[in-house]
Write a protein that holds these residues in place. Structure first.
Motif, short mmCIF file in Angstrom:
data_model
loop_
_atom_site.label_atom_id
_atom_site.label_comp_id
_atom_site.label_asym_id
_atom_site.label_seq_id
_atom_site.Cartn_x
_atom_site.Cartn_y
_atom_site.Cartn_z
N THR A 125 0.79 -1.33 -0.19
CA THR A 125 0.08 -0.01 0.07
C THR A 125 0.88 1.44 -0.09
O THR A 125 1.99 1.26 0.42
CB THR A 125 -1.00 0.05 1.35
OG1 THR A 125 0.09 0.24 2.54
CG2 THR A 125 -1.84 -1.19 1.44
N THR A 126 0.49 2.47 -0.50
CA THR A 126 0.88 3.49 -0.30
C THR A 126 1.54 3.91 1.14
O THR A 126 2.90 4.39 1.13
CB THR A 126 0.08 4.77 -0.89
OG1 THR A 126 -0.22 4.48 -2.30
CG2 THR A 126 0.92 6.07 -0.79
N PRO A 127 0.68 3.89 2.15
CA PRO A 127 1.22 4.15 3.53
C PRO A 127 2.42 3.10 3.74
O PRO A 127 3.40 3.80 4.67
CB PRO A 127 0.17 3.73 4.35
CG PRO A 127 -0.94 4.31 3.45
CD PRO A 127 -0.67 3.59 2.34
N GLN A 128 2.43 1.77 3.37
CA GLN A 128 3.65 1.05 3.78
C GLN A 128 4.90 1.44 3.01
O GLN A 128 6.11 1.46 3.53
CB GLN A 128 3.11 -0.52 3.14
CG GLN A 128 2.07 -1.14 4.09
CD GLN A 128 1.51 -2.38 3.49
OE1 GLN A 128 1.35 -2.42 2.28
NE2 GLN A 128 1.10 -3.29 4.38
N CYS A 129 4.61 1.77 1.71
CA CYS A 129 5.76 2.29 0.98
C CYS A 129 6.46 3.50 1.83
O CYS A 129 7.60 3.70 1.92
CB CYS A 129 5.16 2.74 -0.55
SG CYS A 129 6.60 3.45 -1.40
N ASN A 130 5.50 4.52 1.98
CA ASN A 130 5.91 5.66 2.75
C ASN A 130 6.79 5.48 3.99
O ASN A 130 7.77 5.98 4.29
CB ASN A 130 4.79 6.63 2.92
CG ASN A 130 4.40 7.26 1.62
OD1 ASN A 130 5.08 7.24 0.62
ND2 ASN A 130 2.83 7.39 1.52
N ALA A 131 6.38 4.39 4.50
CA ALA A 131 7.15 4.00 5.91
C ALA A 131 8.50 3.60 5.66
O ALA A 131 9.43 3.97 6.42
CB ALA A 131 6.32 2.69 6.45
N PHE A 132 8.57 2.67 4.60
CA PHE A 132 10.10 2.59 4.13
C PHE A 132 10.85 3.64 3.62
O PHE A 132 11.94 3.93 3.82
CB PHE A 132 10.19 1.38 3.09
CG PHE A 132 10.07 0.19 3.63
CD1 PHE A 132 11.21 -0.63 3.99
CD2 PHE A 132 8.73 -0.52 3.82
CE1 PHE A 132 11.11 -1.98 4.53
CE2 PHE A 132 8.66 -1.67 4.44
CZ PHE A 132 9.64 -2.57 4.63
N LEU A 133 10.31 4.63 2.69
CA LEU A 133 10.77 5.79 2.17
C LEU A 133 11.22 6.87 3.25
O LEU A 133 12.27 7.44 3.12
CB LEU A 133 10.03 6.33 1.15
CG LEU A 133 9.54 5.49 -0.15
CD1 LEU A 133 8.74 6.13 -0.75
CD2 LEU A 133 11.00 5.01 -0.85
#
Length: 182
Positions: A172-180
């Motif tokens: 998901t976008t929030p999961q991606c953002n957590a890594f980024l």
């Protein structure tokens, strides 16, 4: 039937926006006698990068994230043995270090019930532990997600679903953002 689970203590990650391609450095160490090579680690991280970057269907996000090995594989202290049977708080690596054990019998303060195989264990912002398994790409991605503060996801196609399977590749976008933002 033996069930395989991924364990963690979970928090919800904060989302950010507007990120370009980001390199996520990962250190790997494990028990003496483990046969993993730097080449295999690189392949796992390359496959995990594809898990994040590829769009595998509706609801999957292309995440501009590249996972790369930081340094060569190293063995941790011999007195740790090959079985994780202590609390994760006894481990010193950070949320970007994967520690490989041959077996996990405790995840944090949780004793693992008989008949269950734990493939990985992590706590938010803390060490990530895994065992060698054919599902390493999903396991490493999942446990690194916990290290970034992600909790289990209810979608059975999502890489953060509580049980490991190679088809669980949605991000998901929030999961991606957590890594980024990590």
């Amino acid at each position: 039937m033996m069930r395989q689970f991924l364990m963690s203590a979970c928090l919800t990650a904060a989302a950010g926006a507007g990120h370009s391609a980001t390199t996520f450095d990962v250190s790997v160490w494990g028990f003496a006698g483990n046969t993993i090579t730097d080449q295999r680690i690189d392949q796992i991280l390359n496959d995990a990068t594809r898990l994040f970057q590829d769009v595998d269907g509706d609801g999957d996000t292309a995440c501009a994230l590249t996972l790369v090995r930081s340094g060569s594989y190293a063995s941790f202290p011999a007195n740790w043995g090959s079985v994780l049977s202590q609390s994760l708080s006894a481990l010193t690596p950070n949320d970007r270090t994967v520690s490989i054990f041959s077996q996990i019998t405790r995840c944090g303060t949780t004793e693992i019930p008989a008949g269950f195989t734990i493939l990985g264990c992590a706590r938010p912002g803390g060490p990530v532990t895994v065992i060698r398994h054919s599902k390493e790409v999903v396991i490493w991605s999942h446990e690194l997600g916990h290290g970034q503060g992600l909790s289990h996801h209810p979608d059975t196609s999502n890489f953060m679903f509580k049980e490991a399977a190679l088809h669980r590749r949605f991000v998901t976008t929030p999961q991606c953002n957590a890594f980024l933002s990590g």
